[in-house]
Design a protein around this motif. Structure first.
Motif, PDB file in Angstrom:
ATOM      1  N   LYS A  16       0.749  -1.176   0.086  1.00 36.02           N
ATOM      2  CA  LYS A  16      -0.438   0.130   0.185  1.00 36.02           C
ATOM      3  C   LYS A  16       1.206   1.203   0.293  1.00 36.02           C
ATOM      4  O   LYS A  16       0.733   2.511  -0.513  1.00 36.02           O
ATOM      5  N   THR A  17       1.560   1.455   0.822  1.00 33.33           N
ATOM      6  CA  THR A  17       2.664   2.403   1.481  1.00 33.33           C
ATOM      7  C   THR A  17       3.197   2.953  -0.453  1.00 33.33           C
ATOM      8  O   THR A  17       3.321   4.064  -0.354  1.00 33.33           O
ATOM      9  N   SER A  18       4.164   1.908  -0.627  1.00 34.51           N
ATOM     10  CA  SER A  18       5.220   1.891  -2.186  1.00 34.51           C
ATOM     11  C   SER A  18       4.219   2.214  -3.123  1.00 34.51           C
ATOM     12  O   SER A  18       4.854   3.381  -3.469  1.00 34.51           O
ATOM     13  N   ALA A  39      -2.164   7.834   6.886  1.00 33.59           N
ATOM     14  CA  ALA A  39      -3.341   7.614   7.314  1.00 33.59           C
ATOM     15  C   ALA A  39      -3.207   6.601   8.646  1.00 33.59           C
ATOM     16  O   ALA A  39      -4.225   6.191   9.440  1.00 33.59           O
ATOM     17  N   ASP A  40      -1.999   5.694   8.126  1.00 37.55           N
ATOM     18  CA  ASP A  40      -1.432   4.774   9.261  1.00 37.55           C
ATOM     19  C   ASP A  40      -0.536   4.933   9.931  1.00 37.55           C
ATOM     20  O   ASP A  40       0.038   5.897  10.953  1.00 37.55           O
ATOM     21  N   PHE A  41      -1.555   6.657  11.364  1.00 40.57           N
ATOM     22  CA  PHE A  41      -1.253   7.155  12.639  1.00 40.57           C
ATOM     23  C   PHE A  41      -0.812   6.299  13.661  1.00 40.57           C
ATOM     24  O   PHE A  41      -1.098   4.844  13.622  1.00 40.57           O
ATOM     25  N   ALA A  44       2.510   5.435  11.064  1.00 44.18           N
ATOM     26  CA  ALA A  44       3.162   6.200   9.952  1.00 44.18           C
ATOM     27  C   ALA A  44       4.874   5.701   9.411  1.00 44.18           C
ATOM     28  O   ALA A  44       5.404   5.767  10.311  1.00 44.18           O
ATOM     29  N   ASN A  45       4.725   5.138   8.118  1.00 38.65           N
ATOM     30  CA  ASN A  45       5.932   5.460   7.347  1.00 38.65           C
ATOM     31  C   ASN A  45       5.831   5.567   5.654  1.00 38.65           C
ATOM     32  O   ASN A  45       6.678   5.675   5.140  1.00 38.65           O
ATOM     33  N   ALA A  46       5.338   6.791   5.658  1.00 39.63           N
ATOM     34  CA  ALA A  46       5.101   7.099   4.420  1.00 39.63           C
ATOM     35  C   ALA A  46       6.256   7.854   3.878  1.00 39.63           C
ATOM     36  O   ALA A  46       7.113   8.086   3.077  1.00 39.63           O
ATOM     37  N   VAL A 118      -4.420   8.697   0.484  1.00 42.32           N
ATOM     38  CA  VAL A 118      -5.155   8.194   1.382  1.00 42.32           C
ATOM     39  C   VAL A 118      -4.169   6.770   1.947  1.00 42.32           C
ATOM     40  O   VAL A 118      -5.015   6.036   0.861  1.00 42.32           O
ATOM     41  N   ASP A 119      -3.149   6.557   2.477  1.00 39.68           N
ATOM     42  CA  ASP A 119      -2.790   5.788   2.691  1.00 39.68           C
ATOM     43  C   ASP A 119      -3.075   4.968   3.923  1.00 39.68           C
ATOM     44  O   ASP A 119      -3.380   5.484   5.189  1.00 39.68           O
ATOM     45  N   THR A 120      -4.794   4.232   4.171  1.00 41.40           N
ATOM     46  CA  THR A 120      -4.846   3.507   4.884  1.00 41.40           C
ATOM     47  C   THR A 120      -3.805   2.284   5.941  1.00 41.40           C
ATOM     48  O   THR A 120      -3.381   1.808   4.719  1.00 41.40           O
TER      49      THR A 120
HETATM   50 MG   LIG Z   1       2.242   0.858   5.115  1.00 47.29          MG
END
Ligand SMILES: [Mg+2]
Ligand SMILES: Nc1ncnc2c1ncn2[C@@H]1O[C@H](COP(=O)(O)OP(=O)(O)OP(=O)(O)O)[C@@H](O)[C@H]1O
Length: 266
Positions: A16-18, A39-41, A44-46, A118-120
């Motif tokens: 997802k994040t990639s 949104a990976d509160f 987070a790693n984006a 939005v990265d969930t």
């Molecule tokens: Mg991720």
């Protein structure tokens, strides 16, 4: 008019994040103003994938008072980041009201952004579903494993039955080749259509890729590297974005990222 795209998968670690980061860069390279909401509160790693040493800017007070502009970080890639940063312990248990407030507050940047990506978080929590339901388009990331299909189906079913989301785009990640990826999509489509009145758009696949993995380790998005951006993975990302932007727009009732939904099909 700003448009929003949520990236979700159910299963963790499927890319997802990639994909969120590189989709954001593709849109930026097309000349759009792009905001990436991590949104990976709490975890987070984006920003890590983008090589940014982020000082956490989202906190609960800010969610309440609505100053989203003050929480934005402009990255060296031209994409604006809205993120709590890593290890933000007080964001780990973000309550429903804070979440909905954040979604509402994003409206404040509708004049200064063209796309909100939005990265969930992994899983099918209320949080993930709220972000999926608030977005105009949803990109589901699947890999060719039964667990991935089932987890993606859980999101699809809940988003559809609980929130009225009908249209989903799908990307098959870490595929051996195009034929295998298409087969995986067809299997997923068959499961979805057997039980639900949804519509799925196939946006393509990404191969199992050493350059993508290398870009994560190097903290430099694949699309930021000219050689890779012109290579097979870069072309795949560009093609995925083109198809994604042609997918139908969802307009379920409920809290949405951007209020005015007119002319979004243009
Ligand atoms: Mg991720
Ligand atoms: N197409 C690919 N080829 C090779 N490695 C990949 C590919 N896509 C993702 N990866 C690798 O898989 C790992 C997980 O990727 P990523 O962090 O993007 O997944 P995620 O779905 O966001 O995970 P999480 O659920 O933890 O948020 C990373 O190490 C990444 O480099």
């Amino acid at each position: 008019m700003a448009q929003s795209i949520a990236i979700a998968s159910g299963k963790g670690g499927v890319g997802k994040t990639s994909i969120a980061v590189n989709v954001a860069l593709v849109l930026r390279q097309l000349g759009a103003r792009v905001t990436l909401l991590d949104a990976d509160f709490g975890t987070a790693n984006a920003h890590i994938l983008m090589g940014e040493n982020l000082r956490p800017k989202i906190d609960k007070a800010l969610l309440a008072d609505g100053s989203v502009q003050g929480a934005l970080t402009t990255t060296s890639h031209g994409v604006t980041l809205l993120s709590g940063g890593s290890a933000a312990i007080d964001l780990l248990d973000l309550k429903k009201n804070d979440r909905l407030q954040l979604i509402r507050n994003v409206e404040a940047i509708s004049d200064e952004t063209d796309y909100l990506i939005v990265d969930t978080p992994a899983g099918a929590s209320d949080a993930t579903l709220a972000f999926v339901a608030a977005a105009d388009r949803v990109l589901l990331v699947v890999v060719g494993e039964p667990t991935s299909f089932m987890d993606a189906y859980t999101i699809l079913k809940a988003a559809h039955l609980e929130h009225g989301v009908r249209s989903f785009s799908v990307v098959v990640n870490m595929a051996r080749d195009g034929q295998e990826a298409r087969r995986h999509f067809d299997q997923f489509l068959a499961i979805a259509l057997r039980f639900l009145d949804v519509e799925l758009t196939y946006t393509g696949h990404l191969p199992m890729s050493t350059s993508l993995r290398r870009s994560v380790v190097a903290r430099r998005p694949l699309m930021a590297n000219a050689a890779d951006a012109n290579g097979p993975e870069g072309q795949a990302f560009q093609s995925i974005v083109q198809k994604l932007l042609k997918a139908p727009v969802n307009q379920p009732s409920g809290i949405r990222f951007f209020l005015d939904t007119t002319e979004k099909d243009a």
